[in-house]
Design an enzyme around this catalytic site. Structure first.
Site, short mmCIF file in Angstrom:
data_model
loop_
_atom_site.label_atom_id
_atom_site.label_comp_id
_atom_site.label_asym_id
_atom_site.label_seq_id
_atom_site.Cartn_x
_atom_site.Cartn_y
_atom_site.Cartn_z
N LYS A 35 -16.60 -21.03 5.61
CA LYS A 35 -16.38 -19.90 6.39
C LYS A 35 -16.07 -20.30 7.66
O LYS A 35 -15.03 -19.95 8.45
CB LYS A 35 -17.35 -18.84 6.07
CG LYS A 35 -16.64 -17.55 7.10
CD LYS A 35 -17.82 -16.35 7.09
CE LYS A 35 -17.95 -15.71 5.59
NZ LYS A 35 -18.86 -14.32 5.67
N LEU A 156 -18.03 1.40 12.71
CA LEU A 156 -16.41 1.00 12.56
C LEU A 156 -16.04 1.57 11.31
O LEU A 156 -16.54 1.49 10.10
CB LEU A 156 -16.45 -0.63 12.44
CG LEU A 156 -17.08 -1.18 13.68
CD1 LEU A 156 -17.19 -2.63 13.69
CD2 LEU A 156 -16.37 -0.73 15.19
N ASN A 214 -23.23 8.69 8.36
CA ASN A 214 -22.46 8.36 7.09
C ASN A 214 -22.83 9.36 5.84
O ASN A 214 -22.16 9.78 5.20
CB ASN A 214 -22.87 7.00 6.67
CG ASN A 214 -22.08 5.93 7.43
OD1 ASN A 214 -21.09 6.23 8.14
ND2 ASN A 214 -22.57 4.75 7.09
N CYS A 266 -20.33 1.07 2.82
CA CYS A 266 -21.35 1.93 3.68
C CYS A 266 -21.79 3.03 2.96
O CYS A 266 -23.02 3.09 2.94
CB CYS A 266 -20.61 2.26 4.90
SG CYS A 266 -20.22 0.86 6.04
#
Length: 442
Positions: A35, A156, A214, A266
């Site tokens: 990566k 985000l 959330n 999330c």
């Protein structure tokens, strides 16, 4: 300022890149050498609008570095962000293995006083564990440095993460140390001209706020899906109900769309983690458990409509599936409703012709690589060829106004199962389509 970001996943890469855009010198660290090498070449592991350009540009400018060498970053930084994954454990709790491993490495390698920022979504009390882990490693080394652990949860939205970071609704800092708070305020100053958006509180409240946010959003979605299911049974239209209740200033329109369930990295994970935290502290969070239960049922809403229409034996049936990612503007398929729909329909013998603007590669390589009843189409119209119906799962923009004349030429049956209520039911009827929505019983 000089920063180190541990973890180049979704949160870490966006965070480091956006800080570098403001002139900070940022070291992004990851143990995945493949990566890191790709990032050095400008090849990013996720699709996020605007991110690739910023990565390439700031790397060229000398403000953004990618490395496997954490010591290089720590030696040249005053602030270190922990932005590693916190996947769901078998018991539903957030797995802190990677967070605490990062803390251990910081304690092993740091060479001066440092602010350590928990950017990962972590349960209440994690900052204490991070600080304890770092100090234990410092004690083993026989050295003494001041470690200030801050909670700075991210808010985000995938598909708009760069925009969210650059123009945040709020920046939340959990700390009770005035000097540390001032340093964090200076770091975030370019992003928050309105200082009312810089919110300071104690660490545990900051950790809790992320989960509460959330949980509230997930609750609104499940609430509207519950209303949609009632609407179908009483002959009402949830689209009209949304307009009626959303106009109330106490409620508003955001996250009030009925559909075929939420997914992503999330909401499902964080609801589970908050339930586990509550259970661990002797409280039964019945509402949160029902939010999750409603969502799990809702992911089968389209499957139920399809089997009601075609029966439970779907052998010989072909369905065009529009959308694989859990939401538009991302290639993320984690906990996506499409996974439930495809797996269930193929179990019943159906053949799926899938199309998604960005998630095709990951679907082929990971999620459906062993499912012989799934094939992938080059575009949305190719997926429709000889299909018994269209199943719309993800509300990508290119699905909003398709050429229905072209669809008519290609499809076997003019039937659409719309999991996101994208089209006008009366217009679809006038064009000769059998059109199934979520929550429309009128």
């Amino acid at each position: 300022m000089k920063l180190t970001i541990i973890g180049t996943g979704y949160v870490g890469l966006v965070t480091g890149t956006c800080f570098s855009e403001m002139g900070n010198k940022v070291y992004c660290v990851d143990i995945d050498d493949g990566k890191i090498e790709n990032l050095k070449k400008g090849i990013i592991p996720i699709y996020e609008p605007g991110l690739e350009y910023l990565v390439v540009n700031n790397s060229k400018n000398g403000d953004l570095f990618f490395t496997e060498n954490l010591k290089e970053g720590l030696d040249n930084s005053d602030i270190c962000f922990i932005a590693v994954g916190t996947p769901m454990g078998e018991d539903g709790c957030a797995n802190l293995e990677y967070v605490l491993e990062a803390a251990k490495e910081i304690g092993n390698l740091m060479s001066h006083d440092m602010i350590v920022v928990d950017k990962s979504t972590v349960p209440v009390g994690t900052a204490d564990k991070v600080k304890k882990t770092i100090n234990e490693e410092l004690d083993k080394r026989g050295v003494k440095y001041n470690v200030h652990v801050v909670s700075n949860p991210e808010f985000l939205k995938e598909g708009a993460a760069v925009e969210n970071f650059m123009r945040p609704d709020r920046v939340l800092i959990g700390s009770d140390e005035d000097d540390v708070i001032e340093t964090m305020k200076e770091l975030y100053a370019p992003f928050i001209r309105n200082h009312e958006r810089f919110i300071v509180m104690d660490v545990r409240s900051a950790e809790m706020t992320k989960y509460a946010a959330n949980a509230m959003l997930a609750t609104r979605i499940s609430f509207m899906n519950e209303m949609a299911n009632i609407c179908e049974r009483v002959g009402a239209d949830v689209n009209n109900v949304r307009a009626g209740i959303g106009s109330d200033s106490r409620i508003g329109y955001s996250f009030l769309y009925a559909g075929c369930g939420y997914g992503g990295s999330c909401f499902p994970k964080d609801i589970q983690a908050l339930i586990k935290t509550s259970d661990d502290h002797g409280y039964d969070p019945k509402m949160l458990k029902e939010v999750e239960s409603v969502n799990n049922r809702q992911k089968l809403a389209l499957v139920n409509k399809i089997t009601e229409r075609f029966g439970n034996d779907l052998r010989g049936r072909t369905f065009a599936l529009w959308g694989l990612s859990f939401k538009p503007e991302t290639d993320d398929m984690r906990e996506s409703t499409s996974l439930v729909i495809v797996n269930k329909l193929t179990e019943l013998g159906a053949r799926i012709k899938a199309y998604d603007p960005k998630a095709m590669d990951i679907a082929k390589e990971y999620y459906f690589k062993d499912n012989k009843n799934v094939e992938f189409s080059s575009d949305k119209y190719h997926a429709v060829d000889d299909a018994d119906s269209i199943i719309l799962v993800t509300e990508w923009k290119e699905f909003r106004s398709p050429d229905f004349d072209e669809i008519t030429k290609r499809i076997k049956n003019k039937i659409i199962f719309d999991g996101r209520n994208q089209y006008n039911k009366e217009i679809m009827k006038d064009m000769g389509f059998e059109y199934h929505q979520i929550g429309n019983g009128s």
